[in-house]
Design a protein around this motif. Sequence first.
Motif, PDB file in Angstrom:
ATOM      1  N   CYS A 105     -10.488  25.577 -47.102  1.00  0.00           N
ATOM      2  CA  CYS A 105      -9.088  25.958 -47.348  1.00  0.00           C
ATOM      3  C   CYS A 105      -8.726  27.228 -46.569  1.00  0.00           C
ATOM      4  O   CYS A 105      -7.637  27.324 -45.999  1.00  0.00           O
ATOM      5  N   ALA A 106      -9.648  28.187 -46.539  1.00  0.00           N
ATOM      6  CA  ALA A 106      -9.394  29.433 -45.808  1.00  0.00           C
ATOM      7  C   ALA A 106      -9.241  29.172 -44.317  1.00  0.00           C
ATOM      8  O   ALA A 106      -8.317  29.693 -43.676  1.00  0.00           O
ATOM      9  N   ALA A 107     -10.128  28.357 -43.753  1.00  0.00           N
ATOM     10  CA  ALA A 107     -10.052  28.054 -42.318  1.00  0.00           C
ATOM     11  C   ALA A 107      -8.765  27.302 -41.980  1.00  0.00           C
ATOM     12  O   ALA A 107      -8.088  27.621 -40.998  1.00  0.00           O
ATOM     13  N   LEU A 108      -8.424  26.316 -42.812  1.00  0.00           N
ATOM     14  CA  LEU A 108      -7.178  25.578 -42.589  1.00  0.00           C
ATOM     15  C   LEU A 108      -5.971  26.499 -42.746  1.00  0.00           C
ATOM     16  O   LEU A 108      -5.003  26.405 -41.977  1.00  0.00           O
ATOM     17  N   GLY A 109      -6.020  27.379 -43.740  1.00  0.00           N
ATOM     18  CA  GLY A 109      -4.913  28.303 -43.982  1.00  0.00           C
ATOM     19  C   GLY A 109      -4.689  29.254 -42.824  1.00  0.00           C
ATOM     20  O   GLY A 109      -3.555  29.455 -42.381  1.00  0.00           O
ATOM     21  N   VAL A 110      -5.760  29.832 -42.306  1.00  0.00           N
ATOM     22  CA  VAL A 110      -5.618  30.761 -41.173  1.00  0.00           C
ATOM     23  C   VAL A 110      -5.132  30.014 -39.932  1.00  0.00           C
ATOM     24  O   VAL A 110      -4.220  30.484 -39.237  1.00  0.00           O
ATOM     25  N   ALA A 111      -5.711  28.840 -39.666  1.00  0.00           N
ATOM     26  CA  ALA A 111      -5.309  28.076 -38.472  1.00  0.00           C
ATOM     27  C   ALA A 111      -3.840  27.668 -38.539  1.00  0.00           C
ATOM     28  O   ALA A 111      -3.098  27.825 -37.563  1.00  0.00           O
ATOM     29  N   THR A 112      -3.400  27.173 -39.688  1.00  0.00           N
ATOM     30  CA  THR A 112      -1.999  26.766 -39.796  1.00  0.00           C
ATOM     31  C   THR A 112      -1.082  27.986 -39.901  1.00  0.00           C
ATOM     32  O   THR A 112       0.066  27.931 -39.460  1.00  0.00           O
ATOM     33  N   GLY A 113      -1.589  29.076 -40.458  1.00  0.00           N
ATOM     34  CA  GLY A 113      -0.808  30.314 -40.494  1.00  0.00           C
ATOM     35  C   GLY A 113      -0.497  30.804 -39.086  1.00  0.00           C
ATOM     36  O   GLY A 113       0.624  31.248 -38.803  1.00  0.00           O
ATOM     37  N   VAL A 114      -1.474  30.715 -38.206  1.00  0.00           N
ATOM     38  CA  VAL A 114      -1.251  31.099 -36.807  1.00  0.00           C
ATOM     39  C   VAL A 114      -0.164  30.222 -36.190  1.00  0.00           C
ATOM     40  O   VAL A 114       0.668  30.701 -35.406  1.00  0.00           O
ATOM     41  N   PRO A 158      -6.889  18.817 -56.268  1.00  0.00           N
ATOM     42  CA  PRO A 158      -5.792  19.572 -56.877  1.00  0.00           C
ATOM     43  C   PRO A 158      -5.902  21.064 -56.566  1.00  0.00           C
ATOM     44  O   PRO A 158      -6.972  21.658 -56.670  1.00  0.00           O
ATOM     45  N   GLY A 159      -4.803  21.654 -56.157  1.00  0.00           N
ATOM     46  CA  GLY A 159      -4.763  23.087 -55.863  1.00  0.00           C
ATOM     47  C   GLY A 159      -5.089  23.439 -54.426  1.00  0.00           C
ATOM     48  O   GLY A 159      -4.791  24.549 -53.986  1.00  0.00           O
ATOM     49  N   ALA A 160      -5.687  22.523 -53.674  1.00  0.00           N
ATOM     50  CA  ALA A 160      -6.060  22.821 -52.283  1.00  0.00           C
ATOM     51  C   ALA A 160      -4.832  23.101 -51.428  1.00  0.00           C
ATOM     52  O   ALA A 160      -4.864  23.961 -50.547  1.00  0.00           O
ATOM     53  N   GLY A 161      -3.745  22.398 -51.689  1.00  0.00           N
ATOM     54  CA  GLY A 161      -2.517  22.614 -50.909  1.00  0.00           C
ATOM     55  C   GLY A 161      -1.919  23.984 -51.170  1.00  0.00           C
ATOM     56  O   GLY A 161      -1.545  24.699 -50.239  1.00  0.00           O
ATOM     57  N   ALA A 162      -1.848  24.366 -52.429  1.00  0.00           N
ATOM     58  CA  ALA A 162      -1.284  25.671 -52.784  1.00  0.00           C
ATOM     59  C   ALA A 162      -2.155  26.805 -52.253  1.00  0.00           C
ATOM     60  O   ALA A 162      -1.646  27.797 -51.720  1.00  0.00           O
ATOM     61  N   LEU A 163      -3.469  26.663 -52.376  1.00  0.00           N
ATOM     62  CA  LEU A 163      -4.373  27.696 -51.892  1.00  0.00           C
ATOM     63  C   LEU A 163      -4.297  27.842 -50.370  1.00  0.00           C
ATOM     64  O   LEU A 163      -4.163  28.953 -49.850  1.00  0.00           O
ATOM     65  N   THR A 164      -4.347  26.726 -49.671  1.00  0.00           N
ATOM     66  CA  THR A 164      -4.296  26.758 -48.206  1.00  0.00           C
ATOM     67  C   THR A 164      -2.977  27.336 -47.714  1.00  0.00           C
ATOM     68  O   THR A 164      -2.948  28.148 -46.785  1.00  0.00           O
TER      69      THR A 164
END
Length: 187
Positions: free
Chosen positions: A13-22, A63-69
């Motif tokens: 989730c962290a890796a996906l979040g940072v990549a999509t955040g960029v 569940p929750g992976a979308g909100a966390l990411t």
Amino acid sequence: MRKRFSTRLLMTCAALGVATGVLLIPAYLVMTVLMTAAPLVVLALQGAWFLPPMLALALLRTPGAGALTSTIAGLACVPFTGYGWAAVGMGLMWGAIAELPFLLTLYRVWRAWLFVAGAAVIGAAAGVPTYTGYGIDQMAPLTQAAAIAMMPLTTAVFTVLALVLAKGLAKAGVAAGTGRDDTAEAV
């Protein structure tokens, strides 16, 4: 349903979040510059905020992976946009909203139609406050019609992009070991 997130799931989730955040940073910058000058361009980008949560939900089916990411994606944007910590709130909001169609099915249905239909319905609902917030109600009728059509369309398009990316990442083994329920209906 899983009772807690594994370390591997959290890191994914962290890796996906940072990549999509960029990927969201340019969208934030365009939104800042064009909000009053070209609101239809900004509306066309609104669906980009659906990419992080839908990618995580499609890939991890947890569940929750979308909100966390999505929250992590917002966190990655904090130092690079003029929105600061509000980006985290936006990420959390869009992530939580993106989870609603799956919550309604108690996280048992993961079909592509649910992703796209849910995104379109949520996009249409999100268009209501946007309609007056961006001054679209003061524009020509044809522009108003385009704006009304834009919100469900842009969220659906970015959701389809998330589904395509999730399929490629799953084939590459990104979700391996995350506890993903492989017996669930596949996207």
